[in-house]
Design an enzyme around this catalytic site. Structure first.
Site, PDB file in Angstrom:
ATOM      1  N   TYR A 207      40.210  30.280  54.523  1.00 50.56           N
ATOM      2  CA  TYR A 207      40.374  31.415  55.184  1.00 50.56           C
ATOM      3  C   TYR A 207      41.385  31.823  56.080  1.00 50.56           C
ATOM      4  O   TYR A 207      40.886  31.077  57.188  1.00 50.56           O
ATOM      5  CB  TYR A 207      39.030  32.403  55.383  1.00 50.56           C
TER       6      TYR A 207
ATOM      7  N   GLY B 225      34.716  53.925  45.020  1.00 53.90           N
ATOM      8  CA  GLY B 225      35.208  55.218  44.066  1.00 53.90           C
ATOM      9  C   GLY B 225      36.518  55.824  44.656  1.00 53.90           C
ATOM     10  O   GLY B 225      37.314  56.706  44.184  1.00 53.90           O
TER      11      GLY B 225
ATOM     12  N   GLY C 229      36.468  46.624  45.734  1.00 60.48           N
ATOM     13  CA  GLY C 229      36.726  47.792  46.274  1.00 60.48           C
ATOM     14  C   GLY C 229      36.824  48.963  45.418  1.00 60.48           C
ATOM     15  O   GLY C 229      36.744  50.282  45.736  1.00 60.48           O
TER      16      GLY C 229
ATOM     17  N   LEU D   2      34.596  49.835  43.250  1.00 59.99           N
ATOM     18  CA  LEU D   2      33.177  50.587  42.960  1.00 59.99           C
ATOM     19  C   LEU D   2      32.918  51.527  44.018  1.00 59.99           C
ATOM     20  O   LEU D   2      31.884  52.198  44.432  1.00 59.99           O
ATOM     21  CB  LEU D   2      32.008  49.572  42.846  1.00 59.99           C
TER      22      LEU D   2
END
Length: 321
Positions: free
Chosen positions: A53, A214, A210, A212
């Site tokens: 990372y 909306g 991301g 979900l």
């Protein structure tokens, strides 16, 4: 916040975990500290990072916080090895030498003498699983890791490594994999293998990259991952008709419960008994705060079943493995 055992081990992690993939890249020291504070104050403990990372930058940032502002004992620390950066890009290397050297470097960056959970980040077709198992065995026996596991491995690989490590009584504690209403592929082999072997599941991208939340229902926000030329390919596979049907059902359920869609998505995942923790990779403390709102939500059975039904066809989409 609820804490769960990881499989049949004594390791306990918080129901929601904090992912650090964006740390030192999109998330600066101030936002990182705020995120960690939000997690701890909500009763959470599990923090997931990795040597790859930001080329170690996420671990360095996390280590600086644990050494100054937060007590190491308050955090269940997980890091990963097996993917290293070269001049030709990222290379998967799960050899004994690479894994142990990476673990030593991670401990230095994290400013600690051990991690609670050490994972092999990706399967390496060039290294025998027996050699990878020997590195995990040594990580535990040397005290550098308390528990070990894998990430993004197939069910048969999880089973083979668990068998190899069981020979010494060390065992495979966890498998980390993408799992959400938009990605249920691991239910085919990985989840059944984990259940049979007593291995805990750690879910990454529990909010469907991301989608979900909306936020992509009507358009693609200019500051979102889907709008980025570097990250658009990560999000766009879920912006199809099948994904839209799942999101529409999720939004409808959330409206009926007077909650946010992401809270319902996380509550759905929390019902999966093999899932020990859902790892939320927020860029800001505000985003994490929204996810933490899900910890008190228990879905009614009929809503959970409806979400099961509408999301089940997504298992058959090969691009979602």
């Amino acid at each position: 916040m609820e804490h769960r055992h990881v499989g049949r081990t004594g390791l306990r992690v918080s129901r929601l975990g904090l992912g650090t993939m964006t740390w030192s890249r999109d998330t600066d020291e101030h936002d990182a500290a705020e995120q960690l504070r939000e997690l701890v104050e909500a009763g959470g403990s599990f923090v997931d990072t990795g040597a790859s990372y930001a080329d170690g930058g996420a671990e360095e940032l996390l280590g600086s916080l644990l050494g100054t502002r937060f007590d190491r004992a308050d955090v269940v620390l997980c890091t990963k090895a097996g993917v290293r950066r070269t001049g030709d890009g990222a290379v998967v290397d799960a050899s004994r030498g690479a894994l142990l050297a990476s673990l030593d470097d991670s401990l230095r960056r994290l400013a600690t003498d051990h991690v609670d959970l050490f994972l092999v980040q990706s399967p390496d077709p060039r290294t025998p699983l027996e050699e990878t198992a020997s590195a995990l065995r040594l990580a535990v026996s040397s005290g550098r890791a308390r528990y070990v596991g894998v990430a993004n491995h197939a069910g048969w690989q999880v089973a083979r490594l668990a068998s190899l490590l069981d020979e010494d009584g060390i065992g495979l504690a966890a498998v980390e994999a993408e799992y959400s209403l938009l990605q249920r592929g691991i239910e085919r082999e990985v989840v059944p293998a984990a259940r049979a072997l007593g291995v805990g599941v750690l879910a990454w991208s529990p909010l469907g990259r991301g989608v979900l939340t909306g936020k992509y229902r009507r358009t693609i926000p200019a500051d979102s991952r889907a709008a980025s030329p570097h990250l658009a390919g990560f999000v766009r596979p879920y912006l199809d008709a099948a994904g839209a049907a799942v999101v529409d059902a999720l939004v409808l359920a959330a409206a009926g419960l007077q909650r946010q869609p992401l809270e319902v998505a996380l509550a759905w995942l929390a019902r999966r008994t093999q899932v020990a923790s859902a790892i939320v990779g927020a860029r800001t403390a505000t985003q994490l705060r929204g996810a933490l709102g899900a910890v008190d939500l228990e879905l009614p059975d009929e809503i959970a079943q409806a979400l099961d039904d509408v999301s089940r066809p997504a298992i058959g989409y090969p691009e979602r493995f």
